[in-house]
Write an enzyme that holds these catalytic residues in place. Sequence first.
Site, PDB file in Angstrom:
ATOM      1  N   GLU A 123       0.835  -1.213   0.000  1.00  0.00           N
ATOM      2  CA  GLU A 123       0.000   0.000   0.000  1.00  0.00           C
ATOM      3  C   GLU A 123       0.866   1.258   0.000  1.00  0.00           C
ATOM      4  OE1 GLU A 123      -3.099  -0.015  -0.486  1.00  0.00           O
ATOM      5  OE2 GLU A 123      -4.012  -1.786   0.392  1.00  0.00           O
ATOM      6  N   ASP A 250      -5.229  -9.488  -8.035  1.00  0.00           N
ATOM      7  CA  ASP A 250      -5.525  -8.538  -9.111  1.00  0.00           C
ATOM      8  C   ASP A 250      -4.310  -7.821  -9.715  1.00  0.00           C
ATOM      9  OD1 ASP A 250      -5.277  -7.264  -6.626  1.00  0.00           O
ATOM     10  OD2 ASP A 250      -7.185  -6.204  -6.712  1.00  0.00           O
ATOM     11  N   GLU A 347     -19.477  -4.313  -3.061  1.00  0.00           N
ATOM     12  CA  GLU A 347     -18.115  -4.884  -2.969  1.00  0.00           C
ATOM     13  C   GLU A 347     -18.079  -6.332  -3.427  1.00  0.00           C
ATOM     14  OE1 GLU A 347     -14.946  -3.501  -1.516  1.00  0.00           O
ATOM     15  OE2 GLU A 347     -16.070  -1.788  -2.267  1.00  0.00           O
ATOM     16  N   GLU A 366     -12.687   0.823  -9.837  1.00  0.00           N
ATOM     17  CA  GLU A 366     -12.253  -0.184 -10.817  1.00  0.00           C
ATOM     18  C   GLU A 366     -13.026  -0.159 -12.136  1.00  0.00           C
ATOM     19  OE1 GLU A 366     -12.256  -0.787  -7.528  1.00  0.00           O
ATOM     20  OE2 GLU A 366     -10.104  -1.156  -7.293  1.00  0.00           O
ATOM     21  N   THR A 452      -1.394   1.084 -11.041  1.00  0.00           N
ATOM     22  CA  THR A 452      -2.592   0.472 -10.453  1.00  0.00           C
ATOM     23  C   THR A 452      -3.340   1.458  -9.559  1.00  0.00           C
ATOM     24  OG1 THR A 452      -3.434  -1.486  -9.290  1.00  0.00           O
ATOM     25  CG2 THR A 452      -1.435  -0.481  -8.381  1.00  0.00           C
TER      26      THR A 452
HETATM   27  C1  DMJ Z   1      -6.353   0.766  -5.207  1.00  0.00           C
HETATM   28  O1  DMJ Z   1      -5.573   1.028  -4.091  1.00  0.00           O
HETATM   29  C2  DMJ Z   1      -5.537   0.058  -6.252  1.00  0.00           C
HETATM   30  O2  DMJ Z   1      -6.236   0.107  -7.458  1.00  0.00           O
HETATM   31  C3  DMJ Z   1      -5.219  -1.360  -5.879  1.00  0.00           C
HETATM   32  O3  DMJ Z   1      -4.524  -2.055  -6.896  1.00  0.00           O
HETATM   33  C4  DMJ Z   1      -6.462  -2.144  -5.514  1.00  0.00           C
HETATM   34  N1  DMJ Z   1      -7.614  -1.329  -5.397  1.00  0.00           N
HETATM   35  C5  DMJ Z   1      -7.557  -0.063  -4.759  1.00  0.00           C
HETATM   36  C6  DMJ Z   1      -8.832   0.712  -5.017  1.00  0.00           C
HETATM   37  O4  DMJ Z   1      -9.967  -0.047  -4.919  1.00  0.00           O
END
Ligand code: DMJ
Length: 465
Positions: A123, A250, A347, A366, A452
């Site tokens: 994170e 993911d 969710e 997303e 991401t």
């Molecule tokens: C974000 O922090 C990033 O996209 C991560 O890869 C997974 N999803 C969260 C948002 O939902």
Amino acid sequence: MRMARREAVAGTALLLGAAAGAGVPLAAPGRRGAWKALAREVRDELAWAWDHYRRLAWGKDEIKPISGGSSSFPLKNHHLGLSLVEALDTLWVMGLDDRFEEGLHWVLEHLRFDVDGEVSVFETSIRLVGGLLSAHHACGDPALLAKARDLADRLLPAFDTPTGMPWRFVNLATGKPRESVTSPADIATYLPEWGMLSLRTGDPRYARSAKRAAQAVFARRSGLDLVATQIDVLSGEWRSRRATVGSYCDSFFEYLWDGWQLLGDPDCRRMYQICVRAILKHQQRWQDGSLWFADVDFETGALVSSEQDELAAFFGGLLAQGGAPREGAAYTESWAKVQARYGVLPEGYDYATGKATQVGNALRPELADACFNLWLLDRRPRWREIARDHFLTMRRWNKAPFGYADLADVTSQPKRQADHCPGYWWSEQMKYYYLLFADTLRFDYRRNYLSTEGNVLLGFRRPGG
Ligand code: DMJ
């Protein structure tokens, strides 16, 4: 920013089209101004939320948009200005230059990482290292690169394991790691940020550590070429059997592709192709004309669950980027149907029962992410329309007195809000909407890269530059 009357009318027409579900031909010639007006509405919302954050939670990680309080993340009881850092490149690309400058000033004056506290390596990297790098890409200030590097140096000790896969948490001051059981996403979502760091600093350690970690997960894939959700980074043994494209896996897939897209690494492309071929073969399911990806046993391919994480909704964009545009489009349409039904995505959703399984919504980006990536590839107006509805329903349901809020229940009437605004809201969907609608000169729509977390690491154009 106030809209001229003509633009305001165009924006309202868009609104009505979406509210009535009337299928207005929004992208027809002559409607370009309507999309730009919508982009201004997106920018106005970000400026409005920033001004509340500025007044009530300046330098805090997350504003509480209902009460006006704040919460810390990724450290406990210590703030690193997470939302501010995540917002920087969004403010910049929207041309909110004064706000960008005040945020930049805070970072340069106040942001320090020498804190005796533990963070999630994943994170912290995607949000803060990535946020600083994208802000550096926007304005070129070398102090931002130095801060990104300082933070990455504090995360690096986590990668010192027998397998090369990082521990889940690390102490920013001492480098002490914790929690060896972690996920492919936690282990292998580094290459674009750390690759850029290596390129810009000339220090190869970042890219090397990131690639080694991704390769270590890939090397442990099953005979079906699937990976599972949990693995021990010390022994290299799997601690789960569930293969999914959702939470825990993911961005592992995403960053294999991105290692090729951004850094041109053919090993990453090969790993991506092998993993995604296996997903398409073993996890693809069609239900009532909609495409979904089931969770399966990673060694036998047997069905484990038909429940889908909203987090997986990004996958349609990735599939299209990686050479499967039909599947990417179909999967995104599946999520668009769920959006049309609930207004805001839950969710969790079970495609077999057609029911929401987790009724909250953590202000997720997303589906807009997938629309953005699909639109960059084929420019079909459909992706803008899905993203428009995503924005308009978010504005209707998630807007709270002091910002945008999670929803505790998307199925209740009216939908119930929760007093939390995640940092990624500042970096992700607001930027995807804006870039989709604005046609801005500050962004190169042909050659770009968004991480991401929506951080732009390639593709900004400086005015006059
Ligand atoms: C974000 O922090 C990033 O996209 C991560 O890869 C997974 N999803 C969260 C948002 O939902």
